[in-house]
Design a protein around this motif. Sequence first.
Motif, PDB file in Angstrom:
ATOM      1  N   TRP A  49       0.819  -1.204   0.000  1.00  0.00           N
ATOM      2  CA  TRP A  49       0.000   0.000   0.000  1.00  0.00           C
ATOM      3  C   TRP A  49       0.858   1.261   0.000  1.00  0.00           C
ATOM      4  O   TRP A  49       1.882   1.321   0.677  1.00  0.00           O
ATOM      5  N   HIS A  50       0.410   2.284  -0.775  1.00  0.00           N
ATOM      6  CA  HIS A  50       1.089   3.581  -0.853  1.00  0.00           C
ATOM      7  C   HIS A  50       0.049   4.688  -0.700  1.00  0.00           C
ATOM      8  O   HIS A  50      -1.080   4.560  -1.130  1.00  0.00           O
ATOM      9  N   GLY A  51       0.484   5.843  -0.185  1.00  0.00           N
ATOM     10  CA  GLY A  51      -0.413   6.981  -0.012  1.00  0.00           C
ATOM     11  C   GLY A  51      -0.723   7.132   1.467  1.00  0.00           C
ATOM     12  O   GLY A  51      -0.104   6.482   2.300  1.00  0.00           O
ATOM     13  N   TRP A  52      -1.582   7.981   1.842  1.00  0.00           N
ATOM     14  CA  TRP A  52      -2.496   8.734   0.991  1.00  0.00           C
ATOM     15  C   TRP A  52      -1.817   9.962   0.358  1.00  0.00           C
ATOM     16  O   TRP A  52      -0.960  10.584   0.992  1.00  0.00           O
ATOM     17  N   GLU A  53      -2.247  10.327  -0.889  1.00  0.00           N
ATOM     18  CA  GLU A  53      -1.787  11.571  -1.495  1.00  0.00           C
ATOM     19  C   GLU A  53      -3.000  12.439  -1.798  1.00  0.00           C
ATOM     20  O   GLU A  53      -4.057  11.947  -2.176  1.00  0.00           O
ATOM     21  N   SER A  54      -2.833  13.751  -1.626  1.00  0.00           N
ATOM     22  CA  SER A  54      -3.914  14.691  -1.925  1.00  0.00           C
ATOM     23  C   SER A  54      -3.818  15.128  -3.381  1.00  0.00           C
ATOM     24  O   SER A  54      -2.743  15.500  -3.860  1.00  0.00           O
ATOM     25  N   LEU A  55      -4.966  15.083  -4.078  1.00  0.00           N
ATOM     26  CA  LEU A  55      -5.031  15.521  -5.475  1.00  0.00           C
ATOM     27  C   LEU A  55      -5.842  16.802  -5.625  1.00  0.00           C
ATOM     28  O   LEU A  55      -6.210  17.191  -6.735  1.00  0.00           O
ATOM     29  N   GLY A  56      -6.121  17.464  -4.494  1.00  0.00           N
ATOM     30  CA  GLY A  56      -6.745  18.776  -4.536  1.00  0.00           C
ATOM     31  C   GLY A  56      -8.194  18.755  -4.957  1.00  0.00           C
ATOM     32  O   GLY A  56      -8.873  17.723  -4.955  1.00  0.00           O
ATOM     33  N   GLY A  57      -8.679  19.927  -5.322  1.00  0.00           N
ATOM     34  CA  GLY A  57     -10.073  20.087  -5.684  1.00  0.00           C
ATOM     35  C   GLY A  57     -10.939  20.305  -4.460  1.00  0.00           C
ATOM     36  O   GLY A  57     -10.503  20.128  -3.313  1.00  0.00           O
ATOM     37  N   VAL A  58     -12.185  20.712  -4.705  1.00  0.00           N
ATOM     38  CA  VAL A  58     -13.184  20.832  -3.645  1.00  0.00           C
ATOM     39  C   VAL A  58     -14.403  20.042  -4.109  1.00  0.00           C
ATOM     40  O   VAL A  58     -15.148  20.482  -4.987  1.00  0.00           O
ATOM     41  N   LEU A  59     -14.590  18.879  -3.524  1.00  0.00           N
ATOM     42  CA  LEU A  59     -15.621  17.940  -3.960  1.00  0.00           C
ATOM     43  C   LEU A  59     -16.859  18.061  -3.079  1.00  0.00           C
ATOM     44  O   LEU A  59     -16.744  18.232  -1.860  1.00  0.00           O
ATOM     45  N   THR A  60     -18.021  17.946  -3.700  1.00  0.00           N
ATOM     46  CA  THR A  60     -19.267  17.909  -2.928  1.00  0.00           C
ATOM     47  C   THR A  60     -19.985  16.566  -3.100  1.00  0.00           C
ATOM     48  O   THR A  60     -21.167  16.446  -2.780  1.00  0.00           O
ATOM     49  N   SER A  61     -19.269  15.592  -3.620  1.00  0.00           N
ATOM     50  CA  SER A  61     -19.801  14.228  -3.710  1.00  0.00           C
ATOM     51  C   SER A  61     -18.643  13.262  -3.613  1.00  0.00           C
ATOM     52  O   SER A  61     -17.466  13.655  -3.697  1.00  0.00           O
ATOM     53  N   ALA A  62     -18.965  12.006  -3.461  1.00  0.00           N
ATOM     54  CA  ALA A  62     -17.938  10.977  -3.575  1.00  0.00           C
ATOM     55  C   ALA A  62     -17.429  10.943  -5.010  1.00  0.00           C
ATOM     56  O   ALA A  62     -18.174  11.208  -5.953  1.00  0.00           O
ATOM     57  N   PRO A  63     -16.151  10.629  -5.213  1.00  0.00           N
ATOM     58  CA  PRO A  63     -15.630  10.500  -6.571  1.00  0.00           C
ATOM     59  C   PRO A  63     -15.995   9.135  -7.164  1.00  0.00           C
ATOM     60  O   PRO A  63     -16.431   8.225  -6.462  1.00  0.00           O
ATOM     61  N   THR A  64     -15.818   9.024  -8.459  1.00  0.00           N
ATOM     62  CA  THR A  64     -15.852   7.729  -9.134  1.00  0.00           C
ATOM     63  C   THR A  64     -14.627   7.638 -10.017  1.00  0.00           C
ATOM     64  O   THR A  64     -14.040   8.666 -10.383  1.00  0.00           O
ATOM     65  N   VAL A  65     -14.222   6.416 -10.367  1.00  0.00           N
ATOM     66  CA  VAL A  65     -12.997   6.229 -11.129  1.00  0.00           C
ATOM     67  C   VAL A  65     -13.179   5.087 -12.117  1.00  0.00           C
ATOM     68  O   VAL A  65     -13.901   4.124 -11.858  1.00  0.00           O
ATOM     69  N   CYS A  66     -12.521   5.216 -13.270  1.00  0.00           N
ATOM     70  CA  CYS A  66     -12.467   4.112 -14.229  1.00  0.00           C
ATOM     71  C   CYS A  66     -11.100   4.119 -14.895  1.00  0.00           C
ATOM     72  O   CYS A  66     -10.320   5.067 -14.749  1.00  0.00           O
ATOM     73  N   SER A  67     -10.808   3.059 -15.627  1.00  0.00           N
ATOM     74  CA  SER A  67      -9.526   2.945 -16.318  1.00  0.00           C
ATOM     75  C   SER A  67      -9.736   2.235 -17.641  1.00  0.00           C
ATOM     76  O   SER A  67     -10.408   1.207 -17.695  1.00  0.00           O
TER      77      SER A  67
END
Length: 556
Positions: free
Chosen positions: A426-444
């Motif tokens: 395991w690596h991180g946590w790293e901050s990627l900035g932004g101001v979010l008002t919801s949970a993120p989603t991710v795909c690849s």
Amino acid sequence: MAKLTYAKLRDDLIAKNATWTAMETEVSRLPNLKRKALLGVELPAGFKMPTATASVSAAAPIAGLPTKVDWRNRNGNHVTSVKQQGGCGSCVSFCCVAVTESMASIEHGQLLDLSEADSHFCSSHGASCGGWWHDQCFNQIKSRGVCDEACNPYTAAFSGNDIWNGTPSCKSCTDRNSRAVKITNIHTVSTVAAAKQYLANTGPLAAIMEVYTDFFSYSSGVYRKVSGVLEGLHCIQVIGYDDSAQCWICKNSWGANNFGEAGFFKIAYGQCKIDDFAKMGCTGVKLPQKKGWKGYESLGGKITSKPNAVSWGANRIDVVARGLDSAVHHRWWNGSAWLGWESLGGLIHGAPAISSWASGRLDIFAVGTDYQLHHKWYQGGWSNWEALGGQLSSEPAAVSWGPNRIDIFARGTDSALWHLWWDGSWHGWESLGGVLTSAPTVCSWASGRLDIFARGTDNKLWHRWFDNGWSNWENMGGELFDSPGAVSWGKNRIDVFYPGRSYRMMHRWWNGSSWSGEEDLGGKLSSGVGVSSWAANRLDCFVSGMDSAMHHKWYD
């Protein structure tokens, strides 16, 4: 016996006060062996020929039934155009396919053009012009279906495109199976009364009749045998009846221009053993599944979060959501049925996330009551939960872009995007900035490629990606009422879903060069959208409905 000439037949018709007229037709001018070859009914082994009809006298009208039925004009036309079988004994396929086409129109409102070549040359019958039996033909349509004419054109099945002299072969298109129309039920009708009831209430029938020499010259009227010898057995489509004329109304397969009444004919009840051989019909026509959106279907349960989904292989889907007890609950599709729900325990905030980096491998992530990330995995059996730290203010999102690789994203207590990853450790946590008002989603969509989506403070959809380095955030517009979901089913393809205005599901996609506009997929959502894909052009979306059950909408 001397050959029946047209002049002799004309004299016989006059002498016997016949109820029909004759003409020289394309078929009547054929050499005798060529004409016989058209009559392609082959009796099954052990079949006992019926005895002659005891009486061909008028069949009385049946109480409660109309005195005339014609499916060319019965709440619209349900009879396809007359076709030409050429010099091939393929009449059984022509009549059974014609019945199937009519039933597709009656049941689904679609007049189809189906392939007699597929039925006769690519089925168990084999690629020849030999005869067949209507029961055998219908059973092949039931088991393997029959594709459309464009997939397997009749003329192109013959060498030199010559339907009169060419040799047939099977030449189906590559996607034949996905274009096949099937039937569910086959019906046998053995009496005149039963045939009338079927024609009045259900649809056309396939029938067997004896053909005598004079029939080749039929032009119009109600046919009754006048002269000539028995030439063979023929399969035709019965599309109706007429009690006033005491006849069946039929469609032939000898072309529309030079036989009968534009290819149709009438034959008297009881003539040529047409009422001795059993007639056959079909119902329950199953049309090919067209590509497009289907659902919503309810998958039950009582969930209190957005469902999230993943696929580890073809026709496999695993879905997780939080239940009423705040534990993780799991349901899965095994290719033929939905199984579960099963409880995986835990006491979590928000929705769990799920990813897979190999067949049979599942990784589930959730935020515990301590606001840390917790992890549970399946590989032949379920592990215990492990804590992965962090201080999170949203549910996580997870994805794998290769074996033994997992990337997890969540909103931190500072509302920024945070990232944790596994590459063997395991690596991180790293901050990627932004101001979010919801949970993120991710795909690849490729090894080393990550695409993140989340709602910003303006309720718009925001996007950031990793491809040898992190991009800036881009504003993609829209108006989100909850967290998005994203998936990729191929290189440079991304599909994003989210609840939009009136809590309807909205869809946008990246095709490798540009983003689409919003597609409104309807529904009434009470959660964000979880999405997975197990094949190119396949999408499975999961949401919580207003009834708190899980609902499924899919594209294929």
